[in-house]
Design an enzyme around this catalytic site. Structure first.
Site, short mmCIF file in Angstrom:
data_model
loop_
_atom_site.label_atom_id
_atom_site.label_comp_id
_atom_site.label_asym_id
_atom_site.label_seq_id
_atom_site.Cartn_x
_atom_site.Cartn_y
_atom_site.Cartn_z
N GLY A 94 -0.83 -16.95 -6.24
CA GLY A 94 -1.36 -17.28 -5.05
C GLY A 94 -0.13 -17.65 -3.88
O GLY A 94 0.79 -17.44 -4.13
N ARG A 95 -0.99 -17.85 -2.66
CA ARG A 95 -0.27 -18.16 -1.60
C ARG A 95 -0.53 -19.42 -1.20
O ARG A 95 -1.70 -20.31 -1.11
CB ARG A 95 -0.26 -17.04 -0.67
CG ARG A 95 0.09 -15.83 -0.95
CD ARG A 95 0.13 -14.89 -0.11
NE ARG A 95 0.78 -14.94 1.18
CZ ARG A 95 2.07 -14.49 1.28
NH1 ARG A 95 2.95 -14.04 0.32
NH2 ARG A 95 2.64 -14.95 2.37
N GLY B 63 8.83 -21.90 16.45
CA GLY B 63 8.09 -22.74 17.44
C GLY B 63 7.75 -24.02 16.56
O GLY B 63 7.09 -23.92 15.48
N LYS C 155 0.70 -1.19 -0.01
CA LYS C 155 0.16 -0.06 -0.01
C LYS C 155 0.90 1.24 0.11
O LYS C 155 0.57 2.38 -0.67
CB LYS C 155 -0.95 -0.10 1.34
CG LYS C 155 -2.41 -0.53 0.84
CD LYS C 155 -2.42 -2.02 0.95
CE LYS C 155 -2.49 -2.57 -0.41
NZ LYS C 155 -2.65 -4.24 -0.40
N ILE D 21 -3.00 -9.56 -5.70
CA ILE D 21 -1.60 -9.06 -5.55
C ILE D 21 -1.13 -8.91 -6.94
O ILE D 21 -0.39 -7.69 -7.12
CB ILE D 21 -0.72 -10.29 -4.89
CG1 ILE D 21 -1.45 -10.50 -3.45
CG2 ILE D 21 0.76 -9.93 -4.88
CD1 ILE D 21 -0.67 -11.53 -2.65
N HIS E 137 -23.56 15.40 2.37
CA HIS E 137 -23.43 15.97 1.00
C HIS E 137 -22.25 17.02 1.08
O HIS E 137 -22.30 17.87 1.80
CB HIS E 137 -24.64 16.28 0.37
CG HIS E 137 -24.42 16.99 -0.94
ND1 HIS E 137 -24.36 16.19 -2.08
CD2 HIS E 137 -24.31 18.37 -1.43
CE1 HIS E 137 -24.12 16.97 -3.01
NE2 HIS E 137 -24.17 18.36 -2.62
P1 FAD Z 1 1.40 -14.21 8.35
O1 FAD Z 1 1.07 -12.68 8.33
O2 FAD Z 1 1.98 -14.87 7.33
O3 FAD Z 1 2.27 -14.40 9.58
C1 FAD Z 1 2.78 -15.61 9.98
C2 FAD Z 1 3.80 -15.40 11.01
O4 FAD Z 1 4.28 -16.53 11.70
C3 FAD Z 1 5.06 -14.79 10.36
O5 FAD Z 1 5.52 -13.68 10.96
C4 FAD Z 1 5.85 -16.13 10.28
O6 FAD Z 1 7.27 -15.90 10.34
C5 FAD Z 1 5.47 -16.64 11.77
N1 FAD Z 1 5.69 -18.01 11.74
C6 FAD Z 1 5.59 -19.12 10.75
N2 FAD Z 1 5.82 -20.48 11.37
C7 FAD Z 1 6.39 -20.17 12.39
C8 FAD Z 1 6.81 -21.00 13.45
N3 FAD Z 1 7.16 -22.38 13.27
N4 FAD Z 1 7.40 -20.36 14.68
C9 FAD Z 1 7.36 -19.05 14.79
N5 FAD Z 1 6.70 -18.10 13.76
C10 FAD Z 1 6.48 -18.69 12.66
N6 FAD Z 1 -4.37 -9.10 3.02
C11 FAD Z 1 -5.40 -7.74 3.32
O7 FAD Z 1 -6.15 -8.17 4.14
N7 FAD Z 1 -5.13 -6.59 2.76
C12 FAD Z 1 -4.03 -6.41 1.97
O8 FAD Z 1 -4.11 -5.44 1.28
C13 FAD Z 1 -3.17 -7.30 1.55
N8 FAD Z 1 -2.23 -7.21 0.63
C14 FAD Z 1 -1.08 -8.15 0.65
C15 FAD Z 1 -0.24 -7.75 -0.28
C16 FAD Z 1 0.63 -8.68 -0.58
C17 FAD Z 1 1.94 -8.48 -1.49
C18 FAD Z 1 0.63 -9.99 0.05
C19 FAD Z 1 1.91 -10.85 -0.02
C20 FAD Z 1 -0.47 -10.36 0.86
C21 FAD Z 1 -1.28 -9.16 1.22
N9 FAD Z 1 -2.25 -9.54 1.98
C22 FAD Z 1 -3.22 -8.85 2.22
C23 FAD Z 1 -2.42 -10.88 2.76
C24 FAD Z 1 -2.29 -10.98 4.07
O9 FAD Z 1 -0.82 -10.42 4.44
C25 FAD Z 1 -2.13 -12.27 4.81
O10 FAD Z 1 -3.63 -12.57 4.61
C26 FAD Z 1 -1.95 -12.21 6.18
O11 FAD Z 1 -0.69 -11.52 6.38
C27 FAD Z 1 -2.41 -13.46 6.91
O12 FAD Z 1 -1.93 -13.15 8.42
P2 FAD Z 1 -1.45 -14.55 9.33
O13 FAD Z 1 -1.17 -13.89 10.68
O14 FAD Z 1 -2.43 -15.68 8.95
O15 FAD Z 1 -0.01 -14.89 8.56
P1 AMP Z 2 -4.76 -15.44 -6.45
O1 AMP Z 2 -4.85 -16.64 -6.06
O2 AMP Z 2 -5.82 -14.49 -6.24
O3 AMP Z 2 -3.42 -14.75 -5.77
O4 AMP Z 2 -4.63 -15.31 -8.02
C1 AMP Z 2 -3.38 -16.15 -8.61
C2 AMP Z 2 -3.92 -16.22 -10.08
O5 AMP Z 2 -2.74 -16.71 -10.79
C3 AMP Z 2 -5.12 -16.86 -10.28
O6 AMP Z 2 -6.04 -16.07 -11.21
C4 AMP Z 2 -4.51 -18.13 -11.32
O7 AMP Z 2 -5.58 -18.42 -12.26
C5 AMP Z 2 -3.43 -17.59 -11.73
N1 AMP Z 2 -2.46 -18.58 -12.23
C6 AMP Z 2 -1.94 -19.75 -11.75
N2 AMP Z 2 -1.24 -20.48 -12.22
C7 AMP Z 2 -0.87 -19.71 -13.82
C8 AMP Z 2 -0.14 -19.73 -14.86
N3 AMP Z 2 0.82 -21.24 -14.90
N4 AMP Z 2 -0.21 -19.10 -15.78
C9 AMP Z 2 -1.04 -18.16 -15.73
N5 AMP Z 2 -1.84 -17.82 -14.70
C10 AMP Z 2 -1.74 -18.64 -13.58
#
Ligand code: FAD
Ligand code: AMP
Length: 479
Positions: A278-279, A122, A58, A192, A451
């Protein structure tokens, strides 16, 4: 055996740190284990969201947006600034300062609320024990009546595009480019991919987004998705749908990407490639074999509606469990779990979790799309309103976009709100609150809005559900 806690949380992302703070506020003796270290080797809290996700993206979206405003739009409204130039080094420094402020804030909150921060990795070794291995490899076991796993997620990698140090990168690498790539490829037109593609497109890259699916933003209402696609195209994002990436080759500091579309095999050459497909949950090794916590085949930890795993006393929240991978969803689950552990009734309303894409204009939605409703056989009525008919949007020189409300045809209850507009990410809160309170479209229609405000477009969309928007040609005569 080291200290005993009421709750140990593994992971200090927006799921884990919020769970830990809430648990401590409920009077529970709480520890939070975090393994993430920054470039200086210091443990940092905040997880993906604060370090490489929501917050840094952001910061770059905002700075690049301001640059485009100055370059393309200030003159339109009578501000002459000459030709602005992006200073990438300063933009990255600003982004890093924002990260540091946020990360430092979590440590301060831990101290203020009495959460014990434990540095290291952990591992759940029994239903009441967490072993922590510190950064020097020393292990210590802590016991707890309750364990919350909030281990988060990491980017998915795909075989056709193996990552390299700096040519083929994930979203994390794309937050660190030190210069503007001339030709930038993005794989994946998800949230993303569109956000990071927008950042670098605004700063001057020619951006091509390769998306395997034929439809654009299928989770968004079709009318809003169409409008978004049109607006992003106008900004210069070349979004190729139905383009599945099948291979890549790195040569001469360039990436040749192979993909297949309806016309057959294609090839494009880029200076950088971002893989945004994706993640996946980051759960490998978080639970020792034998504890019995069940994971699905993709690595998500199985939980019930209240984030209980199959092992009593062990909970899991956020990106490592089912549901949208969103920071606020993780945090809500963290609060719910802490409240449950403290003996209170708690739940998350999964039907009212908003999503936002922070492009320009922003796309934001909550609840059902019209196409969802049709697929489920729910009879709906809808109301839409264009921001080009909203006085404040015109005054803001941001007339693009629309708001759409989907309501149950019989009860008028709001089932979904979908917006594409400047600040849609702020406006959507109205839809979320309306849905949390079980409002009808008429409830919003009978509400007095300030407004001029862009919120009035939501008011008008609510009026339009019944065919009576004020600033639009009406469809019906009011009885
Ligand atoms: P995480 O934020 O991934 O945190 C998990 C933590 O656990 C990490 O710090 C990791 O180091 C720690 N950990 C893992 N395993 C262990 C272990 N064994 N011991 C100790 N620590 C550990 N979401 C939104 O809602 N709005 C957005 O605008 C947005 N933008 C995004 C942009 C990008 C580029 C990306 C990559 C993600 C974005 N997201 C956004 C998604 C968001 O970041 C995640 O949904 C969110 O961080 C998930 O939170 P979490 O606490 O589940 O996991
Ligand atoms: P998101 O899960 O919202 O982060 O989006 C990931 C996007 O990547 C999805 O829309 C998928 O269809 C796309 N995707 C995954 N694999 C491929 C690939 N090999 N080529 C093009 N797009 C892909």
């Amino acid at each position: 055996m080291a200290d005993k806690f009421d709750v140990i949380v593994i992971g200090a992302g927006p799921g884990g740190y919020v769970a830990a703070i809430r648990a401590a506020q409920m009077g529970l003796k709480t520890a939070c284990v975090e393994k993430w270290v920054n470039k200086e080797g210091k443990t940092v809290h905040g997880g993906t969201c604060l370090n490489v996700g929501c917050i840094p993206s952001k910061a770059l979206l905002e700075t690049s947006h301001k640059f485009v405003e100055a370059r393309d739009h200030y003159a339109e409204i009578g501000i002459e600034v000459g030709e602005p130039k992006p200073n990438i080094e300063k933009m990255l420094a600003f982004k890093n300062s924002v990260i540091n402020k946020n990360v430092g804030g979590i440590s301060a909150l831990f101290k203020a609320n009495g959460v014990t921060a434990i540095d290291g990795t952990g591992k759940v070794v029994s239903s009441k024990e967490v072993e922590v291995t510190d950064h020097d490899g020393n292990s210590q076991t802590y016991s707890a009546d309750n364990i919350v796993i909030a281990a988060g997620s990491v980017p998915v990698e795909i075989p056709p595009t193996p990552l390299t140090d700096d040519l083929i990168v994930t979203s994390t690498g794309a937050l660190e480019f030190t210069e503007v790539p001339k030709r930038l490829g993005v794989i994946g037109a998800g949230v993303i991919g569109l956000e990071l593609g927008s950042v670098w497109n605004r700063l001057g890259s020619e951006v091509t987004v390769l998306e395997a699916m034929d439809s654009f933003l299928p989770m968004v209402d079709t009318a809003v998705a169409k409008e978004t696609q049109k607006l992003l195209k106008k900004q210069g994002l070349d979004i190729k749908l139905g383009a599945r990436v099948t291979g890549s080759e790195v040569k001469d500091n360039e990436v040749v990407v192979k993909y297949a579309d309806a016309d057959g095999d294609q090839e494009m050459t880029f200076d950088k490639l971002i893989v945004c497909v994706g993640r996946r949950p980051y759960t490998k090794g978080v639970v020792a074999d034998g504890v019995g916590v069940e994971l699905d085949e993709r690595g998500f930890i199985f939980v019930d509606d209240q984030c209980r795993t199959n092992v009593p006393g062990v909970y899991a929240i956020g990106d490592c469990v089912r549901g949208p991978m969103l920071a606020h969803k993780a945090s809500e689950e963290g609060v719910m779990v802490a409240d449950i552990i403290a003996g209170h009734k708690a739940e998350v309303n999964y039907d009212a979790i908003p999503s936002v894409i922070y492009t320009s204009p922003e796309v934001a939605w909550v609840g059902m799309t019209e196409q969802d409703a049709k697929a489920k056989g729910v009879e709906v009525k809808t109301g839409s309103f264009p921001f080009s008919a909203n006085g404040r949007a015109l005054a803001n020189n941001a007339p693009e976009g629309m708001a759409k409300i989907i309501a149950d045809a019989e009860t008028d209850r709001i089932l979904g709100v979908h917006i594409v507009s400047q600040h849609a990410g702020e406006l959507i809160a109205q839809g979320v609150i309306a849905m949390e309170f079980g409002s009808s479209a008429e409830d919003l229609a009978l509400t007095c809005y300030a407004h001029p405000s862009t919120s009035e477009a939501i008011h008008e969309a609510a009026l339009a559900v019944d065919g009576h928007a004020i600033h639009m040609a009406n469809r019906k005569k009011r009885k």
